[in-house]
Design an enzyme around this catalytic site. Sequence first.
Site, PDB file in Angstrom:
ATOM      1  N   GLU A  53     -49.477 -50.294 -72.177  1.00 46.50           N
ATOM      2  CA  GLU A  53     -50.283 -49.316 -72.885  1.00 46.50           C
ATOM      3  C   GLU A  53     -50.785 -48.437 -71.582  1.00 46.50           C
ATOM      4  OE1 GLU A  53     -53.190 -50.973 -75.456  1.00 46.50           O
ATOM      5  OE2 GLU A  53     -51.746 -51.758 -76.866  1.00 46.50           O
TER       6      GLU A  53
ATOM      7  N   HIS B 179     -62.371 -48.953 -81.364  1.00 42.26           N
ATOM      8  CA  HIS B 179     -61.428 -49.151 -80.334  1.00 42.26           C
ATOM      9  C   HIS B 179     -59.939 -50.063 -80.974  1.00 42.26           C
ATOM     10  CE1 HIS B 179     -64.345 -47.743 -77.664  1.00 42.26           C
ATOM     11  NE2 HIS B 179     -65.134 -48.702 -78.096  1.00 42.26           N
TER      12      HIS B 179
ATOM     13  N   GLY C  64     -58.045 -55.983 -79.061  1.00 41.15           N
ATOM     14  CA  GLY C  64     -58.440 -55.863 -80.274  1.00 41.15           C
ATOM     15  C   GLY C  64     -59.567 -55.278 -80.452  1.00 41.15           C
ATOM     16  N   GLY C  65     -60.247 -54.544 -79.380  1.00 40.51           N
ATOM     17  CA  GLY C  65     -61.479 -53.835 -79.535  1.00 40.51           C
ATOM     18  C   GLY C  65     -62.668 -54.574 -79.249  1.00 40.51           C
TER      19      GLY C  65
ATOM     20  N   LYS D  33     -57.484 -58.061 -67.403  1.00 43.30           N
ATOM     21  CA  LYS D  33     -57.243 -56.477 -67.118  1.00 43.30           C
ATOM     22  C   LYS D  33     -57.521 -56.067 -65.577  1.00 43.30           C
ATOM     23  CE  LYS D  33     -57.982 -55.158 -72.113  1.00 43.30           C
ATOM     24  NZ  LYS D  33     -58.158 -56.449 -72.613  1.00 43.30           N
TER      25      LYS D  33
ATOM     26  N   ARG E   3     -46.456 -59.524 -76.039  1.00 45.19           N
ATOM     27  CA  ARG E   3     -46.209 -60.272 -77.183  1.00 45.19           C
ATOM     28  C   ARG E   3     -45.604 -58.984 -78.243  1.00 45.19           C
ATOM     29  NH1 ARG E   3     -50.224 -57.517 -80.087  1.00 45.19           N
ATOM     30  NH2 ARG E   3     -52.352 -57.440 -79.051  1.00 45.19           N
TER      31      ARG E   3
ATOM     32  N   HIS F  71     -53.955 -42.408 -76.867  1.00 45.91           N
ATOM     33  CA  HIS F  71     -53.534 -43.831 -76.456  1.00 45.91           C
ATOM     34  C   HIS F  71     -51.994 -43.723 -76.672  1.00 45.91           C
ATOM     35  CE1 HIS F  71     -54.049 -48.318 -76.573  1.00 45.91           C
ATOM     36  NE2 HIS F  71     -52.521 -48.095 -76.771  1.00 45.91           N
TER      37      HIS F  71
ATOM     38  N   LYS G 109     -65.344 -52.842 -70.983  1.00 41.22           N
ATOM     39  CA  LYS G 109     -64.365 -53.804 -71.445  1.00 41.22           C
ATOM     40  C   LYS G 109     -64.147 -54.995 -70.861  1.00 41.22           C
ATOM     41  CE  LYS G 109     -60.269 -51.642 -71.696  1.00 41.22           C
ATOM     42  NZ  LYS G 109     -58.860 -50.708 -71.154  1.00 41.22           N
TER      43      LYS G 109
END
Length: 648
Positions: free
Chosen positions: A264, A224, A153-154, A116, A281, A197, A147
């Site tokens: 996102e 999340h 996936g949180g 990220k 994906r 989001h 993060k």
Amino acid sequence: MITNLLVANRGEIARRVFRTCRELGIATTAVHSDPDADAPHVREADAAVRLPGAAPADTYLRGELIIRAALQAGADAVHPGYGFLSENAEFARAVLDAGLLWVGPPPAAIAAMGSKTAAKRLMAAAGVPVLGALAEPTEADLPVLVKAAAGGGGRGMRVVERLADLPAELAAARAEAAKAFGSDEVFCERYLPAGRHVEVQLLADAHGTVWAVGDRDCSLQRRHQKVIEEAPAPGLPPAVRAELHAAAVDAARAIGYVGAGTAEFLLAEDGRFFFLEMNTRLQVEHPVTEAVTGLDLVALQLAVAEGEELPAAGPPPSTGHAIEARLYAEDPARDWQPATGTLHRLELTSEHQEFGGAGPRPDSWLRLDSGVEAGSEITPHYDAMLAKVIVRAPTRAAAARRLADALARARIHGPSTNRELLVRALRHPDFLAGRLHTGFLVEHAAELLAPAAEGAGRAALAAALADAADRPGALPSGWRNLPSQPQSKRYRASDGGELEVRYRRTRGGLEAADHPDVELVAARPDHVLLREGEVRRRYDVARYGDRVYVDSPTGSTALTALPRFPDPTAHTDPGALLAPMPGTVLRTTAAVGDTVTAGQPLLVLEAMKMEHRVTAPADGTLVELRATPGQQVQLGALLAVVKSPEES
């Protein structure tokens, strides 16, 4: 041209891909762990290859085993699904090196978005707005979000509101990220509690065409992780929507993207948006985009992988509205504790399409995507999602109403689920008004998690009367030609409370002993009709051993039938900590002899891909600790004992 496709995944996404393959005439190959040997996705494939073991690290995360399975089964292409190895660039390269077709973006594009922090630098260079990482957060930056740089996936995410908590949360996030993604790199960024989001579905071919296939709002999240998603994102000004789509296309072009993916963004209250990440994906929530465009995104993935060009005219416009709810095996009222066990029944009472793809449809319909069915065993090894329920309707209000009704009327017998939370969220005035943000479930927790107004009392009464109707010849001992004495039945509710129901057998039939305001209209082994005043309600009753499920239009209640005479030897020390679920002990945070306070974490369990803290039940001394890191524990296993000062 693809002739045989292996899906390197399990559950509902494997079934979803197989459905499109059947429509296209492509043979299918499944892989499965030992717990999944009889899973629906295995039965539906033309061939299936065993991956020995149970844990994901031994099975679905073993790329070399999956490639070997593809070659053994004669597959010529691999679809990764989502999760597991779907965003692993090394796996994508290995698939290509083995001479197989990879149904996904180029490995270089996956690698570019794999971190990220690196992705944000790339996006900033491409002119895409980003929320910068904080090198040294200060009080002025609070709250901040910790993060993991890899994965999603949180996992590896923590909201920090006090600077003093930051070191411990960084350490915890690093440990979780290293275990989940193989990298302990984490970073901090500003946390916008009221942010939305919003994401853009992308589809790109190898010939330079990039589509922005509409947008979605995924703001309703727990830990999340997304819970409710919808398309299109409601309430976006046309200019903001156009800018989002353009930024997503710029992001895809910046890395030479090919295939399906999602950009996102975090949308602030003032209309500004910031790039969060790109999922390289197919997304879990892709059905809502299919619902409003009529596209089959899996079919398009396969076409692009085969080298076909996308029409230059662009994707079809979105029409109508679609909402998806993720049904999880968990208990939201108990800190989202995951639930395991046998799923006895999963049934929507309305007509629905099992998966749905492209093609003509009515304006309004219901779709169920699920990897489980009646009789499936829900284990702690995998994600807690049971199914996705998707509704398309002409308007957002109509979609929300029908989805809430379908969930409320569904027959879900087995582990606890988040069904009631979903229904309440979909009916909440703020949701219906489009007042969405990522803290929605936390902000409205008191309303969304409150006990049902009717409670378990009526359900227990219905269960007892249905049980009595199933035993019409059972008469009380000492029966005489006189009014009978009340009989009793005891149940335990899901909140742990016990209920005792009394009823009486008379010449006229059964009647409730302690409810003079309730008239029994009819009692059958599978349903009961009760009248209160002028209102008559039906309660459907299903029994599986000592578990009883009572469904009515106002809700569903799970009960445990208790023996008439409790076992006098059954006793648990009030300071004993029992495992709330099957799982693996990750770490302990206290030692025998420590003085602990109520609510203090003593150890951490991992189950269903999430970490769960086990805390001290009261102030006292930790006198026994039976859990050790790496240990597998079963539901109800004794983990620790805390003695109060009075007992010590």
